[in-house]
Scaffold this active site. Structure first.
Site, PDB file in Angstrom:
ATOM      1  CE1 TYR A  33      40.910  34.229  76.238  1.00 64.82           C
ATOM      2  CE2 TYR A  33      42.141  34.674  74.239  1.00 64.82           C
ATOM      3  CZ  TYR A  33      42.080  34.140  75.507  1.00 64.82           C
ATOM      4  OH  TYR A  33      43.180  33.507  76.047  1.00 64.82           O
ATOM      5  NE  ARG A  52      39.240  27.486  71.853  1.00 63.50           N
ATOM      6  CZ  ARG A  52      40.541  27.534  71.606  1.00 63.50           C
ATOM      7  NH1 ARG A  52      41.323  26.518  71.955  1.00 63.50           N
ATOM      8  NH2 ARG A  52      41.084  28.574  71.029  1.00 63.50           N
ATOM      9  NE  ARG A 100      31.810  45.937  90.315  1.00 61.53           N
ATOM     10  CZ  ARG A 100      31.770  45.330  91.498  1.00 61.53           C
ATOM     11  NH1 ARG A 100      30.896  45.702  92.401  1.00 61.53           N
ATOM     12  NH2 ARG A 100      32.608  44.348  91.767  1.00 61.53           N
ATOM     13  CE  LYS A 147      41.525  31.274  73.221  1.00 56.30           C
ATOM     14  NZ  LYS A 147      42.715  31.138  74.060  1.00 56.30           N
ATOM     15  CD  GLU A 179      45.969  25.010  79.736  1.00 57.98           C
ATOM     16  OE1 GLU A 179      45.845  24.883  78.509  1.00 57.98           O
ATOM     17  OE2 GLU A 179      45.033  25.328  80.493  1.00 57.98           O
ATOM     18  CG  LEU A 203      41.611  26.510  75.786  1.00 55.77           C
ATOM     19  CD1 LEU A 203      40.269  27.053  76.275  1.00 55.77           C
ATOM     20  CD2 LEU A 203      42.385  27.606  75.063  1.00 55.77           C
TER      21      LEU A 203
HETATM   22  N1  PDD Z   1      45.936  31.025  73.909  1.00 54.01           N
HETATM   23  N2  PDD Z   1      45.968  26.781  76.698  1.00 54.01           N
HETATM   24  C1  PDD Z   1      45.750  28.066  77.051  1.00 54.01           C
HETATM   25  C2  PDD Z   1      45.629  28.393  78.496  1.00 54.01           C
HETATM   26  C3  PDD Z   1      45.651  29.054  76.062  1.00 54.01           C
HETATM   27  O1  PDD Z   1      45.422  30.322  76.410  1.00 54.01           O
HETATM   28  C4  PDD Z   1      45.802  28.698  74.698  1.00 54.01           C
HETATM   29  C5  PDD Z   1      45.687  29.689  73.577  1.00 54.01           C
HETATM   30  C6  PDD Z   1      46.020  27.338  74.386  1.00 54.01           C
HETATM   31  C7  PDD Z   1      46.155  26.861  72.965  1.00 54.01           C
HETATM   32  O2  PDD Z   1      44.932  26.932  72.266  1.00 54.01           O
HETATM   33  P1  PDD Z   1      44.923  27.127  70.692  1.00 54.01           P
HETATM   34  O3  PDD Z   1      45.796  26.080  70.120  1.00 54.01           O
HETATM   35  O4  PDD Z   1      43.515  26.990  70.317  1.00 54.01           O
HETATM   36  O5  PDD Z   1      45.460  28.515  70.407  1.00 54.01           O
HETATM   37  C8  PDD Z   1      46.091  26.413  75.418  1.00 54.01           C
HETATM   38  C9  PDD Z   1      45.784  32.068  72.889  1.00 54.01           C
HETATM   39  C10 PDD Z   1      46.667  31.885  71.710  1.00 54.01           C
HETATM   40  C11 PDD Z   1      45.931  33.414  73.554  1.00 54.01           C
HETATM   41  O6  PDD Z   1      45.361  33.561  74.624  1.00 54.01           O
HETATM   42  O7  PDD Z   1      46.559  34.309  72.990  1.00 54.01           O
END
Ligand code: PDD
Length: 284
Positions: A33, A52, A100, A147, A179, A203
């Site tokens: 996503y 990405r 499945r 992601k 993170e 990420l």
């Molecule tokens: N999440 N690290 C993780 C684990 C994340 O899920 C996200 C973003 C980031 C930051 O990535 P970016 O700057 O590209 O948004 C870092 C999104 C916002 C979400 O899952 O809603």
């Protein structure tokens, strides 16, 4: 509020946005996503999100659900149909629907869905007060660079943080902070910004990437290295970044006040220069 959502080529009212119970996203979290910010009705930093996505798709051996031009057009159409001024667009692509079976199905068409969510991004009250974080164990899989929609560990982590009155959970692995559950993590010491280097452990945030560029242009030093919770407690400042929060100050970690409990000068400056770039992209 009734939105128009996108499902496999169609724009439909949100209560008609449906996918199969056999969808592999639902059964296996077999999908990826992106979340892209929208300000002034314009997509913020769109291309890095799509770069990405391309990487995530490649890493899980999935092809694009449609052409890149069609995907951009779909994002813009959702903004238009929902008259979205400020908020986010969530998009998800899964390996489609099939009986499945763990291994990849043959000739199954991927599922692509997307929807808008209204959110205040520029005037976020938390940017003024700062937020609290708590540390939690990092129990995720080893490919956090993808992601993936497999988000149970972040869901449990965010809930644990919320129950302790915190906005975000900072995850710890081998004694070091990786993170946040949905954001990248930073501390500031003696004017230098410290954050973990990119690897499979975190990420690669698009906000992080743009922040690095802005920081360089404004002479702010960023040091990419591991840091411990103890170092974070003793930091001058701390903050997080994500597409849905941009740059957000942190004023408390595990109940310990950071920077006297107020957003500090470095994070305030970084948020300001970040927002300047967002406003420039959005033309607002
Ligand atoms: N999440 N690290 C993780 C684990 C994340 O899920 C996200 C973003 C980031 C930051 O990535 P970016 O700057 O590209 O948004 C870092 C999104 C916002 C979400 O899952 O809603």
């Amino acid at each position: 509020m009734s939105r128009v959502v996108y499902v496999n080529g169609s724009y439909v009212p949100e209560d008609q946005g449906k996918v199969s119970i056999f969808d592999r996203g639902f059964l296996f979290a077999d999908g990826v996503y992106e979340v892209t910010a929208v300000v002034g009705g314009k997509l913020v930093d769109y291309d890095p999100h799509m770069e990405r996505l391309e990487r995530s798709l490649k890493e899980i051996e999935m092809s694009w659900p449609c052409s890149k031009a069609e995907l951009r057009q779909m994002h813009e159409e959702l903004i238009k149909r929902n008259k979205l001024d400020e908020g986010i667009i969530y998009m998800q692509v899964t390996r489609g629907s099939a009986d499945r079976d763990f291994k990849f199905p043959k000739e199954t068409k991927s599922t692509l869905i997307a929807f808008t969510q209204v959110q205040k991004l520029l005037d976020n009250p938390y940017a003024v007060t700062g937020v609290k974080v708590v540390t939690i164990p990092d129990i995720r899989w080893a490919r956090r660079d993808i992601k993936s929609v497999m988000l149970l560990a972040p869901v449990l982590g965010k809930q644990r943080a919320y129950e302790q009155g915190a906005f975000e959970g900072w995850m710890i692995e081998d004694g070091k902070i990786t993170e946040g559950t949905s954001s990248n993590a930073y501390i500031v010491k003696d004017g230098r910004v410290i954050t973990r280097a990119l690897s499979n452990s975190i990420l690669a945030g698009c906000t992080r990437r743009m922040l690095f560029r802005m920081a360089k242009e404004h002479g702010v030093t960023i040091e990419e290295r591991l840091f411990t919770p103890d170092e974070a407690y003793a930091a001058d400042e701390a903050f997080l970044t994500s597409a849905s929060n941009f740059v957000l100050p942190i004023v408390e970690i595990d109940g310990k006040r950071i920077g006297g409990g107020q957003p500090g000068p470095t994070v305030r400056k970084l948020r300001e220069i970040y927002l300047d770039e967002v406003r420039a992209q959005a033309g607002v």
